[in-house]
Scaffold this motif. Structure first.
Motif, PDB file in Angstrom:
ATOM      1  N   GLN A   1      -6.562   7.736  -6.400  1.00 37.03           N
ATOM      2  CA  GLN A   1      -5.292   7.133  -6.013  1.00 37.03           C
ATOM      3  C   GLN A   1      -5.005   5.887  -6.850  1.00 37.03           C
ATOM      4  OE1 GLN A   1      -3.003   8.004  -3.258  1.00 37.03           O
ATOM      5  NE2 GLN A   1      -4.020   9.889  -3.858  1.00 37.03           N
ATOM      6  N   ILE A   2      -3.739   5.706  -7.206  1.00 39.40           N
ATOM      7  CA  ILE A   2      -3.314   4.505  -7.912  1.00 39.40           C
ATOM      8  C   ILE A   2      -3.395   3.331  -6.939  1.00 39.40           C
ATOM      9  CG2 ILE A   2      -1.325   3.359  -8.966  1.00 39.40           C
ATOM     10  CD1 ILE A   2      -0.495   6.107 -10.045  1.00 39.40           C
ATOM     11  N   LYS A   3      -3.881   2.192  -7.423  1.00 38.02           N
ATOM     12  CA  LYS A   3      -4.010   1.013  -6.561  1.00 38.02           C
ATOM     13  C   LYS A   3      -2.722   0.198  -6.553  1.00 38.02           C
ATOM     14  CE  LYS A   3      -8.952   0.518  -6.692  1.00 38.02           C
ATOM     15  NZ  LYS A   3     -10.076  -0.366  -6.909  1.00 38.02           N
ATOM     16  N   CYS A   4      -2.397  -0.330  -5.395  1.00 38.80           N
ATOM     17  CA  CYS A   4      -1.224  -1.173  -5.225  1.00 38.80           C
ATOM     18  C   CYS A   4      -1.519  -2.571  -5.774  1.00 38.80           C
ATOM     19  CB  CYS A   4      -0.859  -1.265  -3.749  1.00 38.80           C
ATOM     20  SG  CYS A   4       0.550  -2.339  -3.430  1.00 38.80           S
ATOM     21  N   PRO A   5      -0.656  -3.106  -6.639  1.00 42.42           N
ATOM     22  CA  PRO A   5      -0.888  -4.447  -7.180  1.00 42.42           C
ATOM     23  C   PRO A   5      -0.796  -5.558  -6.140  1.00 42.42           C
ATOM     24  CG  PRO A   5       0.821  -3.291  -8.427  1.00 42.42           C
ATOM     25  CD  PRO A   5       0.502  -2.462  -7.241  1.00 42.42           C
ATOM     26  N   PHE A   6      -0.130  -5.299  -5.017  1.00 41.55           N
ATOM     27  CA  PHE A   6       0.004  -6.333  -3.990  1.00 41.55           C
ATOM     28  C   PHE A   6      -1.318  -6.642  -3.306  1.00 41.55           C
ATOM     29  CE2 PHE A   6       4.500  -5.163  -4.224  1.00 41.55           C
ATOM     30  CZ  PHE A   6       5.081  -6.417  -4.261  1.00 41.55           C
ATOM     31  N   ASP A   7      -2.101  -5.599  -2.990  1.00 41.38           N
ATOM     32  CA  ASP A   7      -3.338  -5.862  -2.249  1.00 41.38           C
ATOM     33  C   ASP A   7      -4.572  -5.177  -2.826  1.00 41.38           C
ATOM     34  OD1 ASP A   7      -2.899  -3.222  -1.543  1.00 41.38           O
ATOM     35  OD2 ASP A   7      -2.446  -3.655   0.554  1.00 41.38           O
ATOM     36  N   GLY A   8      -4.415  -4.416  -3.916  1.00 40.65           N
ATOM     37  CA  GLY A   8      -5.557  -3.782  -4.561  1.00 40.65           C
ATOM     38  C   GLY A   8      -6.097  -2.552  -3.860  1.00 40.65           C
ATOM     39  N   THR A   9      -5.421  -2.099  -2.819  1.00 38.71           N
ATOM     40  CA  THR A   9      -5.859  -0.896  -2.112  1.00 38.71           C
ATOM     41  C   THR A   9      -5.107   0.320  -2.652  1.00 38.71           C
ATOM     42  OG1 THR A   9      -4.202  -1.150  -0.365  1.00 38.71           O
ATOM     43  CG2 THR A   9      -6.340  -2.220  -0.015  1.00 38.71           C
ATOM     44  N   PRO A  10      -5.623   1.530  -2.413  1.00 40.97           N
ATOM     45  CA  PRO A  10      -4.902   2.721  -2.866  1.00 40.97           C
ATOM     46  C   PRO A  10      -3.500   2.777  -2.262  1.00 40.97           C
ATOM     47  CG  PRO A  10      -7.124   3.295  -2.221  1.00 40.97           C
ATOM     48  CD  PRO A  10      -6.907   1.862  -1.807  1.00 40.97           C
ATOM     49  N   CYS A  11      -2.562   3.354  -3.027  1.00 42.75           N
ATOM     50  CA  CYS A  11      -1.182   3.503  -2.545  1.00 42.75           C
ATOM     51  C   CYS A  11      -1.178   4.151  -1.171  1.00 42.75           C
ATOM     52  CB  CYS A  11      -0.375   4.378  -3.498  1.00 42.75           C
ATOM     53  SG  CYS A  11       0.233   3.538  -4.945  1.00 42.75           S
ATOM     54  N   GLN A  12      -0.468   3.553  -0.258  1.00 45.15           N
ATOM     55  CA  GLN A  12      -0.365   4.092   1.096  1.00 45.15           C
ATOM     56  C   GLN A  12       0.659   5.221   1.117  1.00 45.15           C
ATOM     57  OE1 GLN A  12      -2.370   2.941   3.642  1.00 45.15           O
ATOM     58  NE2 GLN A  12      -3.308   1.803   1.971  1.00 45.15           N
ATOM     59  N   SER A  13       0.364   6.291   1.821  1.00 40.27           N
ATOM     60  CA  SER A  13       1.266   7.443   1.845  1.00 40.27           C
ATOM     61  C   SER A  13       2.601   7.118   2.502  1.00 40.27           C
ATOM     62  CB  SER A  13       0.602   8.615   2.556  1.00 40.27           C
ATOM     63  OG  SER A  13       0.271   8.265   3.885  1.00 40.27           O
ATOM     64  N   ASP A  14       2.649   6.071   3.336  1.00 41.00           N
ATOM     65  CA  ASP A  14       3.895   5.719   4.014  1.00 41.00           C
ATOM     66  C   ASP A  14       4.652   4.567   3.340  1.00 41.00           C
ATOM     67  OD1 ASP A  14       2.047   3.768   4.652  1.00 41.00           O
ATOM     68  OD2 ASP A  14       2.584   3.677   6.769  1.00 41.00           O
ATOM     69  N   CYS A  15       4.213   4.154   2.139  1.00 45.13           N
ATOM     70  CA  CYS A  15       4.904   3.084   1.413  1.00 45.13           C
ATOM     71  C   CYS A  15       6.292   3.571   1.019  1.00 45.13           C
ATOM     72  CB  CYS A  15       4.114   2.692   0.169  1.00 45.13           C
ATOM     73  SG  CYS A  15       4.948   1.439  -0.844  1.00 45.13           S
TER      74      CYS A  15
END
Length: 87
Positions: free
Chosen positions: A3-17
């Motif tokens: 999964q691509i990581k979110c730059p805001f928090d470093g976690t994997p992209c959330q499916s509900d983003c």
């Protein structure tokens, strides 16, 4: 698939983003695509009056905009900034 990581928090992209590309299994959004292409990105967080600068090297800066004047125009390129006025 990684999964691509979110730059805001470093976690994997959330499916509900709400910004996530729905057709990509690995996630991602316009922000992650621009960073992957080596571009710097500025994001205005309206509720907190912060400007967040994300950089391709994985770093970011937060700027407080609460004391700045209102922006009353937008431009397509930095060359057009001379015509803008602030309030």
């Amino acid at each position: 698939m990684k999964q691509i990581k979110c730059p805001f928090d470093g976690t994997p992209c959330q499916s509900d983003c709400i910004d996530r590309f729905p057709h990509r299994q690995e996630g991602g959004c316009r922000l992650t695509d621009h960073l992957a292409a080596g571009m710097s990105v500025l994001v205005i967080n309206k509720p907190t009056a912060e400007l967040i600068g994300f950089y391709p090297d994985g770093t970011h800066e937060v700027f407080d905009l609460s004391d700045l004047p209102a922006i009353i125009c937008s431009v397509d390129s930095p060359d057009e900034l001379s015509g803008c006025r602030s309030n």
